[in-house]
Design an enzyme around this catalytic site. Structure first.
Site, PDB file in Angstrom:
ATOM      1  N   ARG A   1      12.231 -13.904  20.437  1.00  0.00           N
ATOM      2  CA  ARG A   1      12.919 -13.874  19.136  1.00  0.00           C
ATOM      3  C   ARG A   1      13.907 -12.703  19.068  1.00  0.00           C
ATOM      4  O   ARG A   1      14.047 -12.053  18.042  1.00  0.00           O
ATOM      5  CB  ARG A   1      11.928 -13.751  17.969  1.00  0.00           C
ATOM      6  CG  ARG A   1      11.012 -14.924  17.773  1.00  0.00           C
ATOM      7  CD  ARG A   1      11.785 -16.163  17.316  1.00  0.00           C
ATOM      8  NE  ARG A   1      10.869 -17.217  16.887  1.00  0.00           N
ATOM      9  CZ  ARG A   1      10.275 -18.056  17.717  1.00  0.00           C
ATOM     10  NH1 ARG A   1      10.504 -17.972  19.013  1.00  0.00           N
ATOM     11  NH2 ARG A   1       9.459 -18.985  17.261  1.00  0.00           N
TER      12      ARG A   1
ATOM     13  N   SER B   1       7.811 -19.041  10.296  1.00  0.00           N
ATOM     14  CA  SER B   1       6.925 -17.911  10.609  1.00  0.00           C
ATOM     15  C   SER B   1       7.493 -16.648   9.976  1.00  0.00           C
ATOM     16  O   SER B   1       8.644 -16.296  10.245  1.00  0.00           O
ATOM     17  CB  SER B   1       6.858 -17.671  12.117  1.00  0.00           C
ATOM     18  OG  SER B   1       6.443 -18.824  12.785  1.00  0.00           O
TER      19      SER B   1
ATOM     20  N   GLU C   1       9.400 -11.335  11.214  1.00  0.00           N
ATOM     21  CA  GLU C   1      10.363 -12.053  12.043  1.00  0.00           C
ATOM     22  C   GLU C   1      11.592 -12.380  11.195  1.00  0.00           C
ATOM     23  O   GLU C   1      12.715 -12.460  11.672  1.00  0.00           O
ATOM     24  CB  GLU C   1       9.716 -13.351  12.554  1.00  0.00           C
ATOM     25  CG  GLU C   1      10.453 -13.993  13.700  1.00  0.00           C
ATOM     26  CD  GLU C   1      10.697 -15.457  13.482  1.00  0.00           C
ATOM     27  OE1 GLU C   1      11.878 -15.839  13.422  1.00  0.00           O
ATOM     28  OE2 GLU C   1       9.728 -16.228  13.377  1.00  0.00           O
TER      29      GLU C   1
HETATM   30  N1  EPU Z   1      -3.549 -19.984  14.399  1.00  0.00           N
HETATM   31  C1  EPU Z   1      -4.643 -19.797  13.577  1.00  0.00           C
HETATM   32  N2  EPU Z   1      -4.472 -19.938  12.228  1.00  0.00           N
HETATM   33  C2  EPU Z   1      -3.284 -20.256  11.667  1.00  0.00           C
HETATM   34  C3  EPU Z   1      -2.179 -20.448  12.498  1.00  0.00           C
HETATM   35  C4  EPU Z   1      -2.333 -20.301  13.866  1.00  0.00           C
HETATM   36  O1  EPU Z   1      -5.735 -19.511  14.030  1.00  0.00           O
HETATM   37  O2  EPU Z   1      -3.231 -20.367  10.436  1.00  0.00           O
HETATM   38  C5  EPU Z   1      -3.717 -19.813  15.869  1.00  0.00           C
HETATM   39  C6  EPU Z   1      -4.340 -20.995  16.585  1.00  0.00           C
HETATM   40  O3  EPU Z   1      -5.113 -20.468  17.627  1.00  0.00           O
HETATM   41  C7  EPU Z   1      -3.152 -21.696  17.211  1.00  0.00           C
HETATM   42  C8  EPU Z   1      -2.250 -20.520  17.537  1.00  0.00           C
HETATM   43  O4  EPU Z   1      -2.467 -19.605  16.454  1.00  0.00           O
HETATM   44  O5  EPU Z   1      -3.523 -22.381  18.343  1.00  0.00           O
HETATM   45  C9  EPU Z   1      -0.794 -20.860  17.640  1.00  0.00           C
HETATM   46  O6  EPU Z   1      -0.356 -21.494  16.445  1.00  0.00           O
HETATM   47  P1  EPU Z   1       0.962 -22.398  16.438  1.00  0.00           P
HETATM   48  O7  EPU Z   1       0.935 -23.355  17.544  1.00  0.00           O
HETATM   49  O8  EPU Z   1       1.156 -22.937  15.064  1.00  0.00           O
HETATM   50  O9  EPU Z   1       2.100 -21.376  16.806  1.00  0.00           O
HETATM   51  P2  EPU Z   1       2.435 -19.911  16.289  1.00  0.00           P
HETATM   52  O10 EPU Z   1       2.262 -18.973  17.422  1.00  0.00           O
HETATM   53  O11 EPU Z   1       1.731 -19.598  15.028  1.00  0.00           O
HETATM   54  C10 EPU Z   1       4.909 -20.040  17.102  1.00  0.00           C
HETATM   55  C11 EPU Z   1       6.279 -19.819  16.532  1.00  0.00           C
HETATM   56  C12 EPU Z   1       6.717 -21.012  15.698  1.00  0.00           C
HETATM   57  C13 EPU Z   1       6.692 -22.245  16.573  1.00  0.00           C
HETATM   58  C14 EPU Z   1       5.258 -22.430  17.134  1.00  0.00           C
HETATM   59  C15 EPU Z   1       5.145 -23.568  18.093  1.00  0.00           C
HETATM   60  C16 EPU Z   1       6.471 -17.414  16.310  1.00  0.00           C
HETATM   61  C17 EPU Z   1       6.538 -16.250  15.382  1.00  0.00           C
HETATM   62  N3  EPU Z   1       6.306 -18.609  15.742  1.00  0.00           N
HETATM   63  O12 EPU Z   1       4.005 -20.056  16.007  1.00  0.00           O
HETATM   64  O13 EPU Z   1       8.048 -20.790  15.294  1.00  0.00           O
HETATM   65  O14 EPU Z   1       7.063 -23.399  15.842  1.00  0.00           O
HETATM   66  O15 EPU Z   1       4.880 -21.231  17.848  1.00  0.00           O
HETATM   67  O16 EPU Z   1       5.698 -23.247  19.319  1.00  0.00           O
HETATM   68  O17 EPU Z   1       6.578 -17.232  17.528  1.00  0.00           O
HETATM   69  C18 EPU Z   1       9.328 -19.828  13.531  1.00  0.00           C
HETATM   70  O18 EPU Z   1       9.718 -18.986  14.344  1.00  0.00           O
HETATM   71  O19 EPU Z   1       9.737 -19.822  12.320  1.00  0.00           O
HETATM   72  C19 EPU Z   1       8.386 -20.837  13.943  1.00  0.00           C
HETATM   73  C20 EPU Z   1       7.881 -21.724  13.081  1.00  0.00           C
END
Ligand code: EPU
Length: 335
Positions: free
Chosen positions: A161, A235, A331
């Protein structure tokens, strides 16, 4: 090109904050951008989709709304195609254009809100792919001289990012266009768990880029609130990276803590998990809250102010730090 005064920004930010801009201009062509630069305005905000910004107050300078449009093919070989998109194009429209034409590489980035111009600035990423993986070059205009310049992939200094446009060159350039090198024989990337599950549930064995895009859209729509219904900017925080030794200690105390290896020394912990463990998921405070299906997304249920969202974000940061000793950074751009 028309310069306006005291314009509401409510429809120009996905948090739906009721703030105004002292001056406002929409640019439709590269020449408009050059003309705006000649105004020599000191305090400028370039606005794309307004999907990664939290306004905590009125903007006292000049907002430039980017409406530069156009997508064209500029080069083709037997295996690849170079597609140039103007920075004001909606990112997802570019994704759809590429899928319709069989150009592979950005299908995992389906439905990311915002414009093409903002995509390299924060190196957008999702489901195992980042724009840096396919980016050939970024054409920019120097905000002082009006000169055009091209940054290649290395020049952009991409990180998680992150890019040169966020620190070293912050505010120095207006992104004019982005050129992507896409594949005519796409290799599918479904390494990210949730995509495989969705495809399996649909009995798709050899997915096309369209299948992958549809799976990504399905996952995003099931977890992320639609900004036209509930104000949000995706996010709110970045996923923090910690030293492996720190992660191992934390994992001993919290055996269910997920972590993804970044390199041989660092692990990325999902901030959504940390926030959920602190009891914030689905919690509502006044008109603000952490989303019930994805704790990392802060929301405006209607009528919240930017200061209230900022206050909530600080409380979340503090509680994550006091429980885990890990700092999570915003972010979203807070203005
Ligand atoms: N998780 C939880 N609780 C929650 C949310 C997530 O426990 O409420 C844990 C779970 O273990 C899950 C893991 O976090 O498996 C990852 O969650 P998710 O796949 O939703 O991805 P993220 O890491 O929370 C990132 C990006 C998103 C992107 C997704 C999918 C960042 C800051 N965010 O989120 O990007 O869509 O991966 O690749 O890196 C954005 O930047 O606005 C955005 C939405």
């Amino acid at each position: 090109m028309r310069l306006e005064n005291n314009i509401s920004l409510k429809d120009f930010n996905t948090f739906g904050m009721e703030v105004s801009a002292a001056k406002f201009v929409a640019v439709e062509a590269v020449e408009d951008v050059r003309e705006v630069i000649q105004l020599k305005e000191k305090n400028i905000l370039i606005l794309g989709g307004g999907s990664n910004i939290l306004f905590t107050k009125n903007f006292e300078g000049l907002v430039i709304k980017n409406n530069l449009k156009g997508i064209e093919k500029i080069k083709e070989t037997a295996t690849h195609i170079w597609v140039k998109a103007m920075s004001g194009e909606v990112w997802h429209n570019l994704v759809l254009h590429c899928i319709e034409n069989g150009f592979g590489g950005i299908e995992n980035l389906s439905l990311i809100p915002g414009t093409v111009g903002a995509a390299p600035i924060q190196n957008i990423g999702a489901y195992g792919v980042e724009i840096k993986d396919v980016l050939e070059e970024v054409e920019v205009m120097n905000m002082e001289s009006g000169e055009l310049k091209t940054f290649n992939n290395t020049d952009c200094k991409f990180g998680y990012r992150d890019s040169i446009f966020k620190y070293q060159s912050k505010g120095k350039y207006f992104v004019i266009s982005v050129t992507l090198k896409l594949s005519l024989n796409p290799e599918i990337n479904i390494s990210y768990g949730a995509i495989t599950d969705v495809l399996k549930a649909k009995n798709i064995i050899n997915p096309s880029i369209k299948d992958v895009s549809e799976a990504v859209c399905e996952i995003r729509l099931s977890k992320l609130p639609n900004p036209t219904e509930i104000g949000n900017a995706g996010s709110f925080f970045k996923n923090p990276e910690v030293e492996k030794s720190v992660y191992n200690e934390l994992k001993k105390l919290n055996p269910t803590m997920p972590g993804y290896e970044v390199d041989s020394t660092k692990i990325k912990i999902p901030a959504g998990w940390l926030i959920e463990q602190c009891g914030w998921k689905g919690k509502r405070i006044g008109n603000t809250g952490s989303h019930a299906k994805q704790a990392l997304v802060l929301v405006n249920y209607g009528g919240a102010t930017g200061m209230e969202i900022q206050q909530l974000s600080k409380e979340i940061q503090e509680s994550v730090f006091s429980k885990f000793g890990v700092r999570i950074e915003a972010e979203v751009n807070v203005l």
